[in-house]
Design a protein around this motif. Structure first.
Motif, PDB file in Angstrom:
ATOM      1  N   LEU A  21       0.801  -1.228   0.000  1.00  0.00           N
ATOM      2  CA  LEU A  21       0.000   0.000   0.000  1.00  0.00           C
ATOM      3  C   LEU A  21       0.833   1.277   0.000  1.00  0.00           C
ATOM      4  CD1 LEU A  21      -2.934  -0.796   2.472  1.00  0.00           C
ATOM      5  CD2 LEU A  21      -2.905  -0.978  -0.018  1.00  0.00           C
ATOM      6  N   SER A  22       2.153   1.164   0.176  1.00  0.00           N
ATOM      7  CA  SER A  22       2.982   2.370   0.283  1.00  0.00           C
ATOM      8  C   SER A  22       2.923   3.218  -0.993  1.00  0.00           C
ATOM      9  CB  SER A  22       4.432   1.995   0.601  1.00  0.00           C
ATOM     10  OG  SER A  22       4.976   1.162  -0.411  1.00  0.00           O
ATOM     11  N   VAL A  23       3.013   2.564  -2.149  1.00  0.00           N
ATOM     12  CA  VAL A  23       2.916   3.298  -3.421  1.00  0.00           C
ATOM     13  C   VAL A  23       1.516   3.875  -3.576  1.00  0.00           C
ATOM     14  CG1 VAL A  23       3.016   3.103  -5.928  1.00  0.00           C
ATOM     15  CG2 VAL A  23       4.691   1.888  -4.523  1.00  0.00           C
ATOM     16  N   CYS A  24       0.524   3.096  -3.183  1.00  0.00           N
ATOM     17  CA  CYS A  24      -0.867   3.532  -3.241  1.00  0.00           C
ATOM     18  C   CYS A  24      -1.065   4.799  -2.408  1.00  0.00           C
ATOM     19  CB  CYS A  24      -1.754   2.407  -2.714  1.00  0.00           C
ATOM     20  SG  CYS A  24      -3.512   2.766  -2.692  1.00  0.00           S
ATOM     21  N   ASP A  25      -0.459   4.841  -1.222  1.00  0.00           N
ATOM     22  CA  ASP A  25      -0.582   6.009  -0.332  1.00  0.00           C
ATOM     23  C   ASP A  25       0.018   7.255  -0.969  1.00  0.00           C
ATOM     24  OD1 ASP A  25      -1.833   4.494   1.599  1.00  0.00           O
ATOM     25  OD2 ASP A  25      -0.006   4.098   2.737  1.00  0.00           O
ATOM     26  N   LYS A  26       1.161   7.075  -1.641  1.00  0.00           N
ATOM     27  CA  LYS A  26       1.822   8.227  -2.283  1.00  0.00           C
ATOM     28  C   LYS A  26       0.985   8.775  -3.435  1.00  0.00           C
ATOM     29  CE  LYS A  26       6.554   6.881  -1.061  1.00  0.00           C
ATOM     30  NZ  LYS A  26       7.850   6.365  -1.570  1.00  0.00           N
ATOM     31  N   VAL A  27       0.401   7.867  -4.205  1.00  0.00           N
ATOM     32  CA  VAL A  27      -0.443   8.297  -5.325  1.00  0.00           C
ATOM     33  C   VAL A  27      -1.687   9.010  -4.791  1.00  0.00           C
ATOM     34  CG1 VAL A  27      -1.866   7.520  -7.259  1.00  0.00           C
ATOM     35  CG2 VAL A  27       0.371   6.477  -6.846  1.00  0.00           C
ATOM     36  N   GLU A  28      -2.270   8.448  -3.728  1.00  0.00           N
ATOM     37  CA  GLU A  28      -3.469   9.052  -3.145  1.00  0.00           C
ATOM     38  C   GLU A  28      -3.165  10.444  -2.582  1.00  0.00           C
ATOM     39  OE1 GLU A  28      -7.368   7.537  -0.783  1.00  0.00           O
ATOM     40  OE2 GLU A  28      -5.487   6.511  -0.382  1.00  0.00           O
ATOM     41  N   GLU A  29      -2.003  10.598  -1.992  1.00  0.00           N
ATOM     42  CA  GLU A  29      -1.588  11.900  -1.464  1.00  0.00           C
ATOM     43  C   GLU A  29      -1.465  12.914  -2.603  1.00  0.00           C
ATOM     44  OE1 GLU A  29       2.282  13.805   0.839  1.00  0.00           O
ATOM     45  OE2 GLU A  29       1.833  11.678   1.102  1.00  0.00           O
ATOM     46  N   SER A  30      -0.893  12.463  -3.712  1.00  0.00           N
ATOM     47  CA  SER A  30      -0.745  13.332  -4.883  1.00  0.00           C
ATOM     48  C   SER A  30      -2.110  13.736  -5.442  1.00  0.00           C
ATOM     49  CB  SER A  30       0.072  12.613  -5.962  1.00  0.00           C
ATOM     50  OG  SER A  30       0.162  13.396  -7.128  1.00  0.00           O
ATOM     51  N   ILE A  31      -3.051  12.790  -5.476  1.00  0.00           N
ATOM     52  CA  ILE A  31      -4.398  13.085  -5.968  1.00  0.00           C
ATOM     53  C   ILE A  31      -5.094  14.093  -5.054  1.00  0.00           C
ATOM     54  CG2 ILE A  31      -6.709  12.106  -6.305  1.00  0.00           C
ATOM     55  CD1 ILE A  31      -5.343   9.548  -7.300  1.00  0.00           C
ATOM     56  N   SER A  32      -4.979  13.892  -3.751  1.00  0.00           N
ATOM     57  CA  SER A  32      -5.597  14.811  -2.786  1.00  0.00           C
ATOM     58  C   SER A  32      -5.029  16.215  -2.938  1.00  0.00           C
ATOM     59  CB  SER A  32      -5.377  14.308  -1.352  1.00  0.00           C
ATOM     60  OG  SER A  32      -6.015  13.076  -1.151  1.00  0.00           O
ATOM     61  N   GLU A  33      -3.726  16.292  -3.164  1.00  0.00           N
ATOM     62  CA  GLU A  33      -3.080  17.593  -3.363  1.00  0.00           C
ATOM     63  C   GLU A  33      -3.615  18.259  -4.631  1.00  0.00           C
ATOM     64  OE1 GLU A  33       1.404  19.316  -4.200  1.00  0.00           O
ATOM     65  OE2 GLU A  33       1.194  17.438  -3.090  1.00  0.00           O
ATOM     66  N   SER A  34      -3.784  17.477  -5.694  1.00  0.00           N
ATOM     67  CA  SER A  34      -4.298  18.016  -6.956  1.00  0.00           C
ATOM     68  C   SER A  34      -5.744  18.480  -6.807  1.00  0.00           C
ATOM     69  CB  SER A  34      -4.203  16.957  -8.056  1.00  0.00           C
ATOM     70  OG  SER A  34      -2.853  16.636  -8.316  1.00  0.00           O
ATOM     71  N   LEU A  35      -6.548  17.739  -6.039  1.00  0.00           N
ATOM     72  CA  LEU A  35      -7.934  18.145  -5.810  1.00  0.00           C
ATOM     73  C   LEU A  35      -7.988  19.449  -5.019  1.00  0.00           C
ATOM     74  CD1 LEU A  35      -9.571  14.687  -5.014  1.00  0.00           C
ATOM     75  CD2 LEU A  35     -10.044  16.132  -6.993  1.00  0.00           C
ATOM     76  N   GLY A  36      -7.073  19.599  -4.072  1.00  0.00           N
ATOM     77  CA  GLY A  36      -6.986  20.847  -3.310  1.00  0.00           C
ATOM     78  C   GLY A  36      -6.625  22.018  -4.206  1.00  0.00           C
ATOM     79  N   LYS A  37      -5.713  21.779  -5.140  1.00  0.00           N
ATOM     80  CA  LYS A  37      -5.315  22.836  -6.084  1.00  0.00           C
ATOM     81  C   LYS A  37      -6.478  23.205  -7.000  1.00  0.00           C
ATOM     82  CE  LYS A  37      -0.346  21.842  -6.203  1.00  0.00           C
ATOM     83  NZ  LYS A  37       0.770  21.311  -7.020  1.00  0.00           N
ATOM     84  N   ALA A  38      -7.277  22.203  -7.373  1.00  0.00           N
ATOM     85  CA  ALA A  38      -8.445  22.468  -8.234  1.00  0.00           C
ATOM     86  C   ALA A  38      -9.449  23.354  -7.509  1.00  0.00           C
ATOM     87  CB  ALA A  38      -9.107  21.153  -8.644  1.00  0.00           C
ATOM     88  N   LYS A  39      -9.629  23.109  -6.227  1.00  0.00           N
ATOM     89  CA  LYS A  39     -10.541  23.937  -5.430  1.00  0.00           C
ATOM     90  C   LYS A  39     -10.027  25.367  -5.349  1.00  0.00           C
ATOM     91  CE  LYS A  39     -12.949  23.888  -0.977  1.00  0.00           C
ATOM     92  NZ  LYS A  39     -13.105  23.182   0.326  1.00  0.00           N
ATOM     93  N   ALA A  40      -8.722  25.523  -5.147  1.00  0.00           N
ATOM     94  CA  ALA A  40      -8.121  26.861  -5.082  1.00  0.00           C
ATOM     95  C   ALA A  40      -8.220  27.561  -6.435  1.00  0.00           C
ATOM     96  CB  ALA A  40      -6.665  26.759  -4.639  1.00  0.00           C
ATOM     97  N   LEU A  41      -8.104  26.773  -7.516  1.00  0.00           N
ATOM     98  CA  LEU A  41      -8.175  27.346  -8.860  1.00  0.00           C
ATOM     99  C   LEU A  41      -9.559  27.937  -9.137  1.00  0.00           C
ATOM    100  CD1 LEU A  41      -6.852  27.916 -11.552  1.00  0.00           C
ATOM    101  CD2 LEU A  41      -7.406  25.572 -12.275  1.00  0.00           C
ATOM    102  N   ARG A  42     -10.598  27.306  -8.612  1.00  0.00           N
ATOM    103  CA  ARG A  42     -11.942  27.853  -8.781  1.00  0.00           C
ATOM    104  C   ARG A  42     -12.031  29.257  -8.190  1.00  0.00           C
ATOM    105  NH1 ARG A  42     -15.482  23.846 -10.467  1.00  0.00           N
ATOM    106  NH2 ARG A  42     -14.716  21.743 -10.074  1.00  0.00           N
TER     107      ARG A  42
END
Length: 434
Positions: free
Chosen positions: A372-393
Protein backbone atom coordinates in the motif's frame (compact mmCIF):
# COMPACT_ATOMS: atom_id res chain seq x y z
CA UNK A 1 -8.67 48.62 -9.48
CA UNK A 2 -12.32 48.46 -10.55
CA UNK A 3 -13.05 49.62 -14.09
CA UNK A 4 -15.13 52.76 -14.61
CA UNK A 5 -18.08 50.89 -16.09
CA UNK A 6 -18.37 48.64 -13.01
CA UNK A 7 -19.86 49.52 -9.60
CA UNK A 8 -19.70 48.08 -6.11
CA UNK A 9 -23.29 47.94 -4.89
CA UNK A 10 -25.35 46.47 -2.03
CA UNK A 11 -27.50 43.50 -3.02
CA UNK A 12 -30.57 45.16 -1.58
CA UNK A 13 -30.27 48.02 -4.08
CA UNK A 14 -30.38 45.82 -7.17
CA UNK A 15 -32.58 42.91 -6.05
CA UNK A 16 -35.66 42.01 -4.12
CA UNK A 17 -34.55 39.79 -1.23
CA UNK A 18 -36.87 37.76 0.98
CA UNK A 19 -36.95 34.71 3.24
CA UNK A 20 -38.95 31.61 2.61
CA UNK A 21 -41.35 30.22 5.21
CA UNK A 22 -41.89 27.00 7.12
CA UNK A 23 -42.80 24.08 4.90
CA UNK A 24 -44.91 21.21 6.18
CA UNK A 25 -43.41 17.86 5.18
CA UNK A 26 -46.91 16.38 4.91
CA UNK A 27 -47.44 17.94 1.50
CA UNK A 28 -48.60 15.16 -0.77
CA UNK A 29 -49.34 15.91 -4.40
CA UNK A 30 -46.85 17.33 -6.86
CA UNK A 31 -47.11 20.95 -7.93
CA UNK A 32 -44.05 22.86 -6.73
CA UNK A 33 -40.70 21.38 -5.83
CA UNK A 34 -39.22 22.28 -2.48
CA UNK A 35 -35.59 23.28 -2.05
CA UNK A 36 -33.44 21.78 0.66
CA UNK A 37 -31.08 23.98 2.66
CA UNK A 38 -28.03 22.16 1.27
CA UNK A 39 -27.89 23.83 -2.12
CA UNK A 40 -24.62 24.13 -4.10
CA UNK A 41 -25.96 23.46 -7.55
CA UNK A 42 -27.43 24.99 -10.66
CA UNK A 43 -30.99 23.88 -11.28
CA UNK A 44 -33.33 22.13 -8.86
CA UNK A 45 -31.46 18.86 -8.51
CA UNK A 46 -32.27 18.18 -4.85
CA UNK A 47 -35.77 18.47 -3.47
CA UNK A 48 -37.00 17.51 -0.04
CA UNK A 49 -40.42 16.53 -1.41
CA UNK A 50 -42.93 17.58 -4.05
CA UNK A 51 -46.25 18.91 -2.89
CA UNK A 52 -49.68 20.22 -3.57
CA UNK A 53 -51.86 19.71 -0.52
CA UNK A 54 -51.63 18.91 3.17
CA UNK A 55 -54.19 17.55 5.59
CA UNK A 56 -55.57 19.39 8.60
CA UNK A 57 -58.02 17.46 10.79
CA UNK A 58 -58.56 15.12 7.88
CA UNK A 59 -59.53 17.91 5.48
CA UNK A 60 -57.52 18.54 2.29
CA UNK A 61 -56.27 22.11 2.00
CA UNK A 62 -55.64 23.44 -1.53
CA UNK A 63 -52.00 24.25 -2.08
CA UNK A 64 -52.69 27.86 -3.08
CA UNK A 65 -54.30 28.52 0.29
CA UNK A 66 -51.15 27.47 2.16
CA UNK A 67 -49.47 30.72 1.14
CA UNK A 68 -46.00 29.27 0.66
CA UNK A 69 -43.41 31.69 -0.65
CA UNK A 70 -42.21 30.83 -4.12
CA UNK A 71 -38.69 31.40 -5.39
CA UNK A 72 -39.11 32.19 -9.10
CA UNK A 73 -37.14 30.64 -11.92
CA UNK A 74 -33.81 32.41 -12.44
CA UNK A 75 -33.33 33.57 -8.85
CA UNK A 76 -30.47 32.76 -6.48
CA UNK A 77 -31.01 31.08 -3.11
CA UNK A 78 -28.56 31.52 -0.22
CA UNK A 79 -28.74 29.85 3.19
CA UNK A 80 -29.06 32.48 5.94
CA UNK A 81 -27.29 30.37 8.56
CA UNK A 82 -23.74 30.98 9.78
CA UNK A 83 -20.83 28.52 9.57
CA UNK A 84 -20.55 26.13 6.63
CA UNK A 85 -24.33 26.21 6.08
CA UNK A 86 -24.11 29.90 5.19
CA UNK A 87 -21.95 29.04 2.21
CA UNK A 88 -24.71 26.99 0.56
CA UNK A 89 -26.13 28.69 -2.51
CA UNK A 90 -28.09 27.67 -5.59
CA UNK A 91 -29.34 28.98 -8.92
CA UNK A 92 -32.96 27.98 -9.54
CA UNK A 93 -34.16 26.96 -12.99
CA UNK A 94 -37.83 26.49 -12.07
CA UNK A 95 -40.28 27.93 -9.53
CA UNK A 96 -39.82 26.29 -6.12
CA UNK A 97 -41.11 26.57 -2.56
CA UNK A 98 -38.33 27.33 -0.12
CA UNK A 99 -37.85 27.31 3.64
CA UNK A 100 -37.29 30.10 6.15
CA UNK A 101 -33.53 29.44 6.36
CA UNK A 102 -33.05 30.56 2.77
CA UNK A 103 -32.91 33.98 1.10
CA UNK A 104 -34.16 34.44 -2.44
CA UNK A 105 -32.29 37.04 -4.52
CA UNK A 106 -34.65 37.94 -7.37
CA UNK A 107 -33.87 40.03 -10.43
CA UNK A 108 -36.57 42.60 -9.70
CA UNK A 109 -35.05 45.37 -11.85
CA UNK A 110 -33.45 43.30 -14.65
CA UNK A 111 -29.95 44.64 -13.97
CA UNK A 112 -28.10 41.35 -13.46
CA UNK A 113 -27.83 37.86 -14.83
CA UNK A 114 -28.94 35.27 -12.25
CA UNK A 115 -25.94 33.02 -12.86
CA UNK A 116 -23.57 35.99 -12.48
CA UNK A 117 -24.90 36.59 -8.96
CA UNK A 118 -24.93 32.84 -8.27
CA UNK A 119 -21.24 32.52 -9.13
CA UNK A 120 -20.53 35.64 -7.09
CA UNK A 121 -22.09 33.94 -4.04
CA UNK A 122 -19.52 31.14 -4.52
CA UNK A 123 -16.69 33.72 -4.40
CA UNK A 124 -14.59 33.97 -1.23
CA UNK A 125 -15.11 37.75 -1.06
CA UNK A 126 -18.85 37.17 -0.75
CA UNK A 127 -18.29 34.65 2.06
CA UNK A 128 -16.26 37.27 3.93
CA UNK A 129 -18.95 39.93 3.44
CA UNK A 130 -21.54 37.44 4.69
CA UNK A 131 -19.42 36.69 7.75
CA UNK A 132 -18.95 40.41 8.44
CA UNK A 133 -22.70 41.00 8.36
CA UNK A 134 -23.29 37.96 10.59
CA UNK A 135 -20.87 39.41 13.18
CA UNK A 136 -21.53 36.90 15.94
CA UNK A 137 -25.29 36.61 15.33
CA UNK A 138 -26.52 33.20 16.49
CA UNK A 139 -29.01 31.44 14.22
CA UNK A 140 -28.41 33.36 11.02
CA UNK A 141 -28.13 36.78 9.41
CA UNK A 142 -31.23 38.98 9.00
CA UNK A 143 -32.66 39.95 5.59
CA UNK A 144 -31.70 43.58 6.29
CA UNK A 145 -28.07 42.73 7.01
CA UNK A 146 -27.97 40.30 4.10
CA UNK A 147 -29.17 43.10 1.82
CA UNK A 148 -26.13 45.15 2.89
CA UNK A 149 -23.68 42.66 1.37
CA UNK A 150 -21.89 44.31 -1.54
CA UNK A 151 -21.09 42.77 -4.90
CA UNK A 152 -19.07 44.01 -7.87
CA UNK A 153 -21.46 44.54 -10.76
CA UNK A 154 -20.42 44.80 -14.42
CA UNK A 155 -22.52 45.81 -17.47
CA UNK A 156 -25.06 43.17 -18.52
CA UNK A 157 -23.28 41.96 -21.72
CA UNK A 158 -20.07 41.54 -19.74
CA UNK A 159 -21.93 39.61 -17.04
CA UNK A 160 -23.10 37.16 -19.71
CA UNK A 161 -19.58 36.85 -21.14
CA UNK A 162 -18.12 36.29 -17.66
CA UNK A 163 -20.65 33.55 -16.91
CA UNK A 164 -19.86 31.87 -20.23
CA UNK A 165 -16.09 32.04 -19.58
CA UNK A 166 -16.46 30.72 -16.01
CA UNK A 167 -18.54 27.78 -17.23
CA UNK A 168 -16.08 27.02 -20.01
CA UNK A 169 -13.15 26.97 -17.56
CA UNK A 170 -15.12 25.04 -14.95
CA UNK A 171 -16.10 22.43 -17.53
CA UNK A 172 -12.43 21.66 -18.19
CA UNK A 173 -11.72 21.73 -14.46
CA UNK A 174 -14.65 19.42 -13.71
CA UNK A 175 -13.39 16.91 -16.27
CA UNK A 176 -9.98 16.90 -14.60
CA UNK A 177 -11.53 16.53 -11.13
CA UNK A 178 -13.71 13.65 -12.40
CA UNK A 179 -10.59 11.84 -13.67
CA UNK A 180 -8.86 12.37 -10.30
CA UNK A 181 -11.86 11.05 -8.38
CA UNK A 182 -12.07 8.05 -10.70
CA UNK A 183 -8.41 7.33 -9.90
CA UNK A 184 -9.23 7.71 -6.19
CA UNK A 185 -12.03 5.14 -6.52
CA UNK A 186 -9.69 2.74 -8.31
CA UNK A 187 -7.18 3.09 -5.47
CA UNK A 188 -9.94 2.25 -2.98
CA UNK A 189 -10.73 -0.90 -4.94
CA UNK A 190 -7.05 -1.85 -4.99
CA UNK A 191 -6.73 -1.15 -1.26
CA UNK A 192 -9.69 -3.40 -0.49
CA UNK A 193 -8.28 -6.13 -2.73
CA UNK A 194 -4.96 -6.00 -0.83
CA UNK A 195 -6.70 -6.28 2.55
CA UNK A 196 -8.98 -9.06 1.35
CA UNK A 197 -6.06 -11.19 0.18
CA UNK A 198 -3.83 -10.55 3.19
CA UNK A 199 -5.75 -12.20 6.02
CA UNK A 200 -6.26 -15.89 6.80
CA UNK A 201 -9.69 -17.27 5.98
CA UNK A 202 -9.63 -20.28 8.27
CA UNK A 203 -9.19 -18.72 11.74
CA UNK A 204 -11.08 -15.90 13.49
CA UNK A 205 -11.55 -14.52 16.99
CA UNK A 206 -14.32 -12.61 18.72
CA UNK A 207 -13.37 -8.99 19.44
CA UNK A 208 -14.55 -9.35 23.05
CA UNK A 209 -11.54 -11.64 23.65
CA UNK A 210 -9.10 -8.93 22.45
CA UNK A 211 -10.57 -5.83 24.12
CA UNK A 212 -9.50 -4.83 27.64
CA UNK A 213 -11.64 -1.71 27.76
CA UNK A 214 -14.30 -0.12 25.55
CA UNK A 215 -15.66 3.38 26.16
CA UNK A 216 -17.45 6.11 24.29
CA UNK A 217 -16.82 9.81 24.72
CA UNK A 218 -18.75 12.97 25.49
CA UNK A 219 -20.62 15.33 23.17
CA UNK A 220 -21.43 18.63 24.88
CA UNK A 221 -22.74 21.61 22.88
CA UNK A 222 -19.59 23.02 21.29
CA UNK A 223 -18.63 26.09 19.29
CA UNK A 224 -18.98 25.27 15.60
CA UNK A 225 -15.40 25.96 14.60
CA UNK A 226 -12.27 23.85 14.41
CA UNK A 227 -9.49 24.30 16.95
CA UNK A 228 -5.85 24.31 15.84
CA UNK A 229 -4.59 25.62 19.19
CA UNK A 230 -3.01 22.78 21.15
CA UNK A 231 -3.74 24.64 24.40
CA UNK A 232 -7.46 24.73 23.65
CA UNK A 233 -9.77 21.82 24.46
CA UNK A 234 -11.90 20.51 21.60
CA UNK A 235 -14.22 17.57 20.92
CA UNK A 236 -13.68 15.49 17.79
CA UNK A 237 -16.37 15.06 15.15
CA UNK A 238 -17.06 11.58 13.76
CA UNK A 239 -15.47 12.79 10.51
CA UNK A 240 -12.13 12.73 12.35
CA UNK A 241 -12.27 8.95 11.95
CA UNK A 242 -11.56 7.79 8.42
CA UNK A 243 -10.64 4.26 7.37
CA UNK A 244 -7.04 3.92 8.55
CA UNK A 245 -6.60 7.65 9.18
CA UNK A 246 -7.21 10.03 12.09
CA UNK A 247 -7.82 13.70 11.17
CA UNK A 248 -7.24 15.76 14.31
CA UNK A 249 -8.49 19.09 12.92
CA UNK A 250 -11.99 17.61 12.45
CA UNK A 251 -13.16 18.93 15.80
CA UNK A 252 -15.27 21.56 17.55
CA UNK A 253 -14.09 23.98 20.22
CA UNK A 254 -15.17 23.20 23.78
CA UNK A 255 -16.69 26.36 25.35
CA UNK A 256 -14.68 27.92 28.17
CA UNK A 257 -17.61 27.54 30.59
CA UNK A 258 -17.45 23.73 30.36
CA UNK A 259 -14.97 21.69 32.35
CA UNK A 260 -13.14 19.27 30.03
CA UNK A 261 -13.64 15.59 30.79
CA UNK A 262 -10.03 14.61 30.42
CA UNK A 263 -10.78 10.91 30.94
CA UNK A 264 -11.96 10.99 27.31
CA UNK A 265 -8.80 12.66 25.98
CA UNK A 266 -7.54 10.87 22.88
CA UNK A 267 -4.06 9.39 23.11
CA UNK A 268 -1.57 7.99 20.64
CA UNK A 269 -2.29 4.27 20.21
CA UNK A 270 -6.07 4.55 20.73
CA UNK A 271 -8.28 2.63 18.34
CA UNK A 272 -11.42 4.56 17.40
CA UNK A 273 -14.58 3.21 15.73
CA UNK A 274 -17.66 5.21 14.77
CA UNK A 275 -20.76 3.76 16.42
CA UNK A 276 -23.57 6.10 15.28
CA UNK A 277 -24.45 8.31 12.34
CA UNK A 278 -25.29 7.84 8.64
CA UNK A 279 -25.11 4.22 7.51
CA UNK A 280 -21.91 4.71 5.48
CA UNK A 281 -20.16 6.36 8.44
CA UNK A 282 -20.91 3.68 11.05
CA UNK A 283 -18.21 1.09 11.75
CA UNK A 284 -15.29 3.14 10.39
CA UNK A 285 -12.05 2.31 12.22
CA UNK A 286 -8.68 4.00 12.65
CA UNK A 287 -5.60 3.71 14.83
CA UNK A 288 -4.45 7.03 16.29
CA UNK A 289 -0.81 7.09 15.24
CA UNK A 290 -0.29 10.72 16.23
CA UNK A 291 -2.48 13.38 17.81
CA UNK A 292 -2.32 16.81 19.38
CA UNK A 293 -3.20 17.11 23.09
CA UNK A 294 -6.56 18.20 24.52
CA UNK A 295 -8.79 16.41 22.02
CA UNK A 296 -11.82 14.74 23.57
CA UNK A 297 -13.55 11.70 22.11
CA UNK A 298 -17.23 12.24 21.24
CA UNK A 299 -20.05 9.94 22.34
CA UNK A 300 -20.66 8.61 18.82
CA UNK A 301 -17.25 6.95 18.76
CA UNK A 302 -16.00 3.85 20.60
CA UNK A 303 -12.47 3.97 21.98
CA UNK A 304 -10.78 0.61 22.43
CA UNK A 305 -7.94 -0.55 24.60
CA UNK A 306 -6.76 -3.87 23.21
CA UNK A 307 -4.63 -6.66 24.66
CA UNK A 308 -1.35 -6.13 22.78
CA UNK A 309 -0.15 -9.56 23.90
CA UNK A 310 -2.83 -11.02 21.65
CA UNK A 311 -3.22 -8.52 18.84
CA UNK A 312 -1.09 -5.89 17.13
CA UNK A 313 -2.87 -2.50 16.88
CA UNK A 314 -2.08 -2.03 13.19
CA UNK A 315 -3.16 -5.59 12.41
CA UNK A 316 -6.45 -4.91 14.22
CA UNK A 317 -7.01 -1.68 12.25
CA UNK A 318 -6.32 -3.33 8.88
CA UNK A 319 -8.56 -6.30 9.74
CA UNK A 320 -11.41 -3.97 10.79
CA UNK A 321 -11.20 -2.19 7.42
CA UNK A 322 -11.05 -5.37 5.34
CA UNK A 323 -14.07 -5.96 3.05
CA UNK A 324 -15.05 -9.20 4.77
CA UNK A 325 -15.24 -7.59 8.24
CA UNK A 326 -16.96 -4.49 6.86
CA UNK A 327 -19.62 -6.77 5.35
CA UNK A 328 -20.24 -8.32 8.76
CA UNK A 329 -20.46 -4.86 10.38
CA UNK A 330 -23.00 -3.83 7.74
CA UNK A 331 -25.31 -6.64 8.85
CA UNK A 332 -24.92 -5.62 12.51
CA UNK A 333 -25.97 -2.00 12.03
CA UNK A 334 -29.41 -1.13 13.34
CA UNK A 335 -31.62 1.80 12.40
CA UNK A 336 -34.68 2.89 10.46
CA UNK A 337 -33.17 5.43 8.06
CA UNK A 338 -29.85 5.80 6.28
CA UNK A 339 -29.14 8.98 8.25
CA UNK A 340 -29.45 7.35 11.68
CA UNK A 341 -27.74 3.98 12.22
CA UNK A 342 -26.08 2.44 15.27
CA UNK A 343 -23.53 -0.24 16.07
CA UNK A 344 -24.30 -1.45 19.58
CA UNK A 345 -21.57 -2.54 22.00
CA UNK A 346 -23.18 -5.96 22.31
CA UNK A 347 -23.18 -6.53 18.56
CA UNK A 348 -19.72 -5.04 18.07
CA UNK A 349 -18.04 -7.18 20.74
CA UNK A 350 -19.46 -10.32 19.10
CA UNK A 351 -17.85 -9.38 15.79
CA UNK A 352 -15.14 -11.81 14.62
CA UNK A 353 -11.97 -10.78 12.81
CA UNK A 354 -9.36 -13.01 11.08
CA UNK A 355 -6.72 -14.15 13.55
CA UNK A 356 -3.18 -15.54 13.68
CA UNK A 357 -0.58 -15.42 16.43
CA UNK A 358 1.08 -12.05 17.13
CA UNK A 359 4.38 -12.87 15.39
CA UNK A 360 2.56 -13.70 12.15
CA UNK A 361 0.43 -10.57 12.52
CA UNK A 362 3.58 -8.44 12.28
CA UNK A 363 4.52 -10.18 9.01
CA UNK A 364 1.05 -9.56 7.56
CA UNK A 365 1.22 -5.87 8.55
CA UNK A 366 4.61 -5.49 6.81
CA UNK A 367 3.28 -7.12 3.65
CA UNK A 368 0.18 -4.90 3.61
CA UNK A 369 2.21 -1.73 4.16
CA UNK A 370 4.67 -2.73 1.45
CA UNK A 371 1.86 -3.15 -1.07
CA UNK A 372 0.00 0.00 0.00
CA UNK A 373 2.98 2.37 0.28
CA UNK A 374 2.92 3.30 -3.42
CA UNK A 375 -0.87 3.53 -3.24
CA UNK A 376 -0.58 6.01 -0.33
CA UNK A 377 1.82 8.23 -2.28
CA UNK A 378 -0.44 8.30 -5.33
CA UNK A 379 -3.47 9.05 -3.15
CA UNK A 380 -1.59 11.90 -1.46
CA UNK A 381 -0.75 13.33 -4.88
CA UNK A 382 -4.40 13.08 -5.97
CA UNK A 383 -5.60 14.81 -2.79
CA UNK A 384 -3.08 17.59 -3.36
CA UNK A 385 -4.30 18.02 -6.96
CA UNK A 386 -7.93 18.14 -5.81
CA UNK A 387 -6.99 20.85 -3.31
CA UNK A 388 -5.32 22.84 -6.08
CA UNK A 389 -8.45 22.47 -8.23
CA UNK A 390 -10.54 23.94 -5.43
CA UNK A 391 -8.12 26.86 -5.08
CA UNK A 392 -8.18 27.35 -8.86
CA UNK A 393 -11.94 27.85 -8.78
CA UNK A 394 -11.50 30.73 -6.35
CA UNK A 395 -8.70 32.12 -8.52
CA UNK A 396 -11.08 32.09 -11.52
CA UNK A 397 -13.75 33.86 -9.46
CA UNK A 398 -11.24 36.47 -8.32
CA UNK A 399 -10.20 37.26 -11.89
CA UNK A 400 -13.82 37.25 -13.05
CA UNK A 401 -15.15 39.66 -10.43
CA UNK A 402 -12.16 41.97 -10.56
CA UNK A 403 -12.72 42.37 -14.30
CA UNK A 404 -9.61 40.46 -15.36
CA UNK A 405 -11.03 37.22 -16.73
CA UNK A 406 -12.03 38.48 -20.17
CA UNK A 407 -9.50 39.52 -22.79
CA UNK A 408 -9.46 43.07 -24.19
CA UNK A 409 -11.06 41.79 -27.39
CA UNK A 410 -13.83 40.03 -25.44
CA UNK A 411 -14.57 43.20 -23.47
CA UNK A 412 -14.69 45.31 -26.63
CA UNK A 413 -17.14 42.83 -28.14
CA UNK A 414 -19.36 43.21 -25.04
CA UNK A 415 -19.44 46.97 -25.63
CA UNK A 416 -21.00 46.46 -29.06
CA UNK A 417 -24.03 44.64 -27.61
CA UNK A 418 -27.37 46.54 -27.97
CA UNK A 419 -28.01 46.49 -24.19
CA UNK A 420 -24.51 47.57 -23.18
CA UNK A 421 -24.38 50.44 -20.72
CA UNK A 422 -22.18 51.11 -17.68
CA UNK A 423 -23.40 49.57 -14.42
CA UNK A 424 -23.87 53.05 -12.94
CA UNK A 425 -26.49 53.78 -15.64
CA UNK A 426 -28.30 50.59 -14.66
CA UNK A 427 -28.35 51.86 -11.08
CA UNK A 428 -29.95 55.13 -12.19
CA UNK A 429 -32.67 53.15 -13.96
CA UNK A 430 -33.36 51.27 -10.75
CA UNK A 431 -33.80 54.55 -8.86
CA UNK A 432 -36.33 55.69 -11.44
CA UNK A 433 -38.35 52.50 -11.00
CA UNK A 434 -38.38 52.68 -7.19
Amino acid sequence: MMRQDWIEIELGKIAKIFNGNSINARLKEEKYKVCKTGLNYIGTKDVAFDGNIEYENGVRIPFDELKFKIAPKGCVLVCSEGGSAGRKTGYIEEDVCFGNKLFAITNEYSVFEGKYVYYYTRYRKFFQEFKNQLNGIIGGVSAKKFSNIKIDLSPLPEQRAIVSKIEELFSDLDNGVADLKKAQDQLKVYRQAVLSSSFPKENSIEISKLVINLSQGWSPKCINQSSTDEEQWAVIKTSAIQAGRFIEFENKVLPDNLEPRDQHEIKKGDILITRAGPRVRVGVCCLVRNTRPKLINCDKVYRLEIDTNQVDAEYFEYAMNSPEVLSMIEVMKSGTSDSGFNLTQKAFLKLKIPYVEVQKQAIIVREIESRLSVCDKVEESISESLGKAKALRQSIFKKAFEGNLLSTQEIEKCKTAPDYEPAAVLLEKIKMKQ
